[in-house]
Design a protein around this motif. Structure first.
Motif, PDB file in Angstrom:
ATOM      1  N   GLU A 131      -8.676   7.643  -0.169  1.00 50.57           N
ATOM      2  CA  GLU A 131      -9.804   7.037   0.540  1.00 50.57           C
ATOM      3  C   GLU A 131      -9.552   5.546   0.746  1.00 50.57           C
ATOM      4  O   GLU A 131      -8.987   4.868  -0.113  1.00 50.57           O
ATOM      5  CB  GLU A 131     -11.092   7.228  -0.256  1.00 50.57           C
ATOM      6  CG  GLU A 131     -12.324   6.667   0.450  1.00 50.57           C
ATOM      7  CD  GLU A 131     -13.605   6.812  -0.363  1.00 50.57           C
ATOM      8  OE1 GLU A 131     -14.651   6.301   0.084  1.00 50.57           O
ATOM      9  OE2 GLU A 131     -13.547   7.411  -1.453  1.00 50.57           O
ATOM     10  N   ILE A 132      -9.972   5.043   1.907  1.00 53.47           N
ATOM     11  CA  ILE A 132      -9.909   3.599   2.143  1.00 53.47           C
ATOM     12  C   ILE A 132     -11.321   3.096   2.429  1.00 53.47           C
ATOM     13  O   ILE A 132     -12.102   3.751   3.116  1.00 53.47           O
ATOM     14  CB  ILE A 132      -8.938   3.234   3.289  1.00 53.47           C
ATOM     15  CG1 ILE A 132      -8.713   1.720   3.325  1.00 53.47           C
ATOM     16  CG2 ILE A 132      -9.416   3.758   4.623  1.00 53.47           C
ATOM     17  CD1 ILE A 132      -7.453   1.299   4.045  1.00 53.47           C
ATOM     18  N   THR A 143       0.838  -1.203   0.000  1.00 57.54           N
ATOM     19  CA  THR A 143       0.000   0.000   0.000  1.00 57.54           C
ATOM     20  C   THR A 143       0.871   1.251   0.000  1.00 57.54           C
ATOM     21  O   THR A 143       0.678   2.171  -0.806  1.00 57.54           O
ATOM     22  CB  THR A 143      -0.933   0.021   1.226  1.00 57.54           C
ATOM     23  OG1 THR A 143      -1.784  -1.142   1.194  1.00 57.54           O
ATOM     24  CG2 THR A 143      -1.806   1.269   1.238  1.00 57.54           C
ATOM     25  N   VAL A 187      -8.774   5.064  -4.492  1.00 58.10           N
ATOM     26  CA  VAL A 187      -9.320   4.275  -3.382  1.00 58.10           C
ATOM     27  C   VAL A 187      -8.496   3.006  -3.183  1.00 58.10           C
ATOM     28  O   VAL A 187      -8.121   2.336  -4.148  1.00 58.10           O
ATOM     29  CB  VAL A 187     -10.791   3.877  -3.643  1.00 58.10           C
ATOM     30  CG1 VAL A 187     -11.358   3.098  -2.448  1.00 58.10           C
ATOM     31  CG2 VAL A 187     -11.652   5.089  -3.923  1.00 58.10           C
ATOM     32  N   VAL A 188      -8.227   2.696  -1.925  1.00 52.36           N
ATOM     33  CA  VAL A 188      -7.679   1.400  -1.525  1.00 52.36           C
ATOM     34  C   VAL A 188      -8.791   0.647  -0.801  1.00 52.36           C
ATOM     35  O   VAL A 188      -9.541   1.237  -0.009  1.00 52.36           O
ATOM     36  CB  VAL A 188      -6.446   1.574  -0.607  1.00 52.36           C
ATOM     37  CG1 VAL A 188      -6.039   0.237   0.025  1.00 52.36           C
ATOM     38  CG2 VAL A 188      -5.278   2.167  -1.380  1.00 52.36           C
ATOM     39  N   ALA A 218      -3.226   0.195   7.255  1.00 44.14           N
ATOM     40  CA  ALA A 218      -3.497   0.643   5.879  1.00 44.14           C
ATOM     41  C   ALA A 218      -4.290   1.944   5.877  1.00 44.14           C
ATOM     42  O   ALA A 218      -4.067   2.812   5.024  1.00 44.14           O
ATOM     43  CB  ALA A 218      -4.254  -0.437   5.111  1.00 44.14           C
ATOM     44  N   ALA A 219      -5.206   2.078   6.829  1.00 43.10           N
ATOM     45  CA  ALA A 219      -6.004   3.309   6.918  1.00 43.10           C
ATOM     46  C   ALA A 219      -5.120   4.507   7.257  1.00 43.10           C
ATOM     47  O   ALA A 219      -5.291   5.607   6.709  1.00 43.10           O
ATOM     48  CB  ALA A 219      -7.104   3.141   7.956  1.00 43.10           C
ATOM     49  N   LYS A 231      -9.861  -2.748   1.568  1.00 42.22           N
ATOM     50  CA  LYS A 231      -9.401  -3.850   2.416  1.00 42.22           C
ATOM     51  C   LYS A 231     -10.604  -4.479   3.108  1.00 42.22           C
ATOM     52  O   LYS A 231     -11.708  -3.934   3.085  1.00 42.22           O
ATOM     53  CB  LYS A 231      -8.385  -3.363   3.450  1.00 42.22           C
ATOM     54  CG  LYS A 231      -8.984  -2.533   4.583  1.00 42.22           C
ATOM     55  CD  LYS A 231      -7.930  -2.198   5.624  1.00 42.22           C
ATOM     56  CE  LYS A 231      -8.528  -1.500   6.846  1.00 42.22           C
ATOM     57  NZ  LYS A 231      -9.405  -2.393   7.657  1.00 42.22           N
ATOM     58  N   CYS A 265      -3.146   5.433   4.085  1.00 45.16           N
ATOM     59  CA  CYS A 265      -4.004   6.106   3.103  1.00 45.16           C
ATOM     60  C   CYS A 265      -4.322   7.538   3.526  1.00 45.16           C
ATOM     61  O   CYS A 265      -4.333   8.461   2.697  1.00 45.16           O
ATOM     62  CB  CYS A 265      -5.300   5.308   2.909  1.00 45.16           C
ATOM     63  SG  CYS A 265      -5.067   3.775   1.983  1.00 45.16           S
ATOM     64  N   ASP A 273     -13.677  -0.298   3.619  1.00 43.69           N
ATOM     65  CA  ASP A 273     -13.716  -1.626   4.223  1.00 43.69           C
ATOM     66  C   ASP A 273     -14.843  -2.448   3.616  1.00 43.69           C
ATOM     67  O   ASP A 273     -15.940  -1.932   3.379  1.00 43.69           O
ATOM     68  CB  ASP A 273     -13.954  -1.530   5.729  1.00 43.69           C
ATOM     69  CG  ASP A 273     -12.662  -1.320   6.515  1.00 43.69           C
ATOM     70  OD1 ASP A 273     -11.588  -1.396   5.911  1.00 43.69           O
ATOM     71  OD2 ASP A 273     -12.741  -1.078   7.734  1.00 43.69           O
TER      72      ASP A 273
END
Length: 567
Positions: free
Chosen positions: A366-367, A327, A345-346, A356-357, A348, A360, A369
């Motif tokens: 943006e992340i 990431t 956007v990522v 990861a948040a 997870k 980002c 879920d």
């Protein structure tokens, strides 16, 4: 229908099946026939053997007849199905039998001529504009297992809606009603077709096109030493081909684990999450002075990574650590090259690291879920494309699944292996290892730690015990864990978040799933989730500490108390 009645019917199927069944005791007969092998959102997975609750030619044919009926009911024009298979016992047989059932129903099939990774099936579905796809694999399960996964026209695993529709069709089918046809006739009629090499070549080119920092590869591609093990599976040819064509000249394969082997003779489980599978690779790495070890599972959708720590010892990175590294690397390199797309956007899963948040947030990305299961990440890619408002950059889950690019809609260890090697080359150009890289990330964003405990509970009694554990956590959760107050519960089956401090309740805007999360006052999280494909209940633990030792201590205390509670 009584299990004994089913058993008696199966004795008439064929002589080999009859011989196997006559050798069983009464308890085993009940276990094999008390239910049909469940068709879930991913398809089938089970122990190989005769019986309705096992993976065999008959259960594969029945599932495929249900799929054929569903496809025909959907009214698809010129329907077709792409098929791939891995190195497991009977995978090639099951793939052909599935194709011939589809062919007998007038549906064309495109089948890889040899075993190939699951992500290449996802790509083939999209490339060939197939109505659906099937891959015969049990991923990283023990050798006794095989499975049957279904994909839809977007290249992603089927959604709940499609799964329910297919299951409804399967439930109507008696084994005597299944259509099939002669292989030679299917080929002659143009119904059974082999996927040509051009499709694979296009896939390889797209994987290579994901490289972001080609200068790092040019600079270090000749120096970086990589040990690779396909763990007797499908990754050997495509992974090595991609790395070679990108310019990594020192990639050494573990010879004892290079060839496909349905018994997985060198490992207990062919799972890169298990450190033991890297024993031979580590021995080889010590001989070669390798920077990096990669190991892919049998269907090559997951990859494990081993690196040297600061004491010179080879250690296995967790899926969360590798995901966090990727990431950070992808976002930093896209930013450096000024190639970051608009509204990036990522994605997870809810049990994947919160590190990861943090990453980002630092990059202004943006992340999102999603529920556990990579198909939900695939669904988000489709959603972003259809809405046109966001751009998928990367997605990962803690169980060693990663994906960049959108030409595949499932986790892809060929893609991940190429990016991991590129990332290792980049860090090497800075005089650093990947282990140094994760420490650098911890120092900047916090010392995050995660762990997983899977408890196997087999048979009818085990299934009931799993239900009891989930009911307890859902209806009578602990007030604290390791001395830290539980402040929230997230029930993804009821889709409700409860705050025990304020008594507030909020809806969870995700599909239903039998998952419970307990959130602690210090940010720690305990998640319980029964496996959808194995007789297991999984507990995920997550926390952050002031140091690696502090985070480790917190995790161990959380784990000990929860495991003691469920006993």
């Amino acid at each position: 229908m009584d299990y004994r009645v089913k058993y008696e019917k199966w004795l008439d199927f064929d002589e080999e099946t009859k011989k196997e069944l006559l050798g069983l005791d009464e308890k085993e007969i009940e276990e094999r026939f008390y239910k049909e092998l469940e068709f879930g959102t991913g398809g089938l997975r089970g122990v190989i053997g005769a019986g309705t609750n096992r993976m065999n030619v008959y259960t594969v044919r029945r599932a495929t007849q249900g799929l054929a009926n569903y496809i025909l009911n959907c009214g698809a024009e010129n329907p077709s199905v792409a098929i791939a298979y891995d190195s497991r016992l009977f995978s090639d047989v099951f793939s052909r039998e599935a194709a011939l059932v589809l062919n007998a129903n007038g549906i064309k099939t495109y089948v890889y001529k040899e075993l190939r990774p699951t992500p290449m099936l996802s790509f083939a579905v999209r490339r060939l504009k197939a109505t659906a796809g099937i891959v015969i694999t049990a991923s990283h399960n023990p050798k006794e297992y095989n499975g049957y996964k279904v994909y839809w026209s977007d290249g992603g695993q089927i959604t709940e809606e499609h799964a329910e529709g297919i299951l409804n069709e399967i439930s109507k089918i008696d084994y005597e009603d299944i259509k099939t046809m002669d292989f030679d006739k299917a080929v002659f009629d143009g119904l059974y077709r082999v996927i040509n090499d051009k499709v694979e070549d296009e896939y390889i080119e797209l994987v290579k096109g994901l490289a972001i920092n080609k200068c790092a590869i040019v600079e270090m591609g000749k120096e970086l030493k990589v040990i690779y093990t396909p763990l007797h599976g499908t990754g050997n040819i495509p992974v090595r081909r991609v790395l070679n064509e990108l310019g990594f000249e020192n990639v050494y394969v573990v010879k004892e684990q290079e060839k496909p082997d349905s018994s997985f003779s060198t490992v207990k489980y062919p799972n890169p999450e298990e450190p033991e599978v890297f024993t031979r690779a580590i021995e080889m790495a010590k001989e070669k002075g390798a920077d990096l070890i990669l190991g892919t599972d049998p269907d090559c959708d997951r990859v494990g990574v081993v690196v040297k720590n600061n004491e010179g010892k080879y250690v296995v990175l967790t899926g969360n650590q590798t995901g966090a590294l990727l990431t950070h690397y992808i976002l930093s390199q896209l930013q450096r090259a000024e190639k970051m797309p608009e509204n990036p956007v990522v994605v997870k899963t809810v049990v994947t690291t919160e590190l990861a948040a943090k990453i980002c947030e630092d990059f202004g990305v943006e992340i999102v879920d999603v529920l556990t299961g990579f198909k939900y990440i695939g669904e988000k890619i489709k959603e972003f494309e259809e809405n046109g408002d966001k751009n998928y950059v990367f997605g990962f889950e803690e169980s060693y699944g990663y994906l960049a690019g959108t030409f595949v809609r499932d986790k892809d260890a060929v893609v991940a292996s190429s990016l991991i090697c590129e990332m290792a080359a980049y860090y090497k150009s800075r005089g650093m290892s990947l282990y140094d890289g994760i420490l650098e990330i911890y120092e900047k964003y916090g010392y995050f730690k995660e762990d997983l405990k899977s408890i196997t509970l087999k048979g009818i009694e085990g299934s009931q015990r799993i239900i009891e554990i989930m009911d307890m956590l859902r209806n009578n959760p602990p007030l604290s864990v390791s001395g830290i107050r539980v402040v929230k519960s997230k029930d993804y089956l009821q889709r409700i978040e409860r705050n025990f401090i304020t008594s507030e309740r909020h809806d969870i805007n995700l599909p239903k799933s039998n998952v419970i999360q307990l959130v602690l006052e210090d940010g720690g999280i305990v998640t319980a989730r029964p496996s959808g494909t194995e007789p297991k209940i999984k507990f995920y633990f997550a926390t952050a500490g002031k140091s690696l030792e502090d985070a480790e201590d917190k995790i161990e205390k959380m784990k000990a108390e929860i495991l003691d509670l469920i006993k």
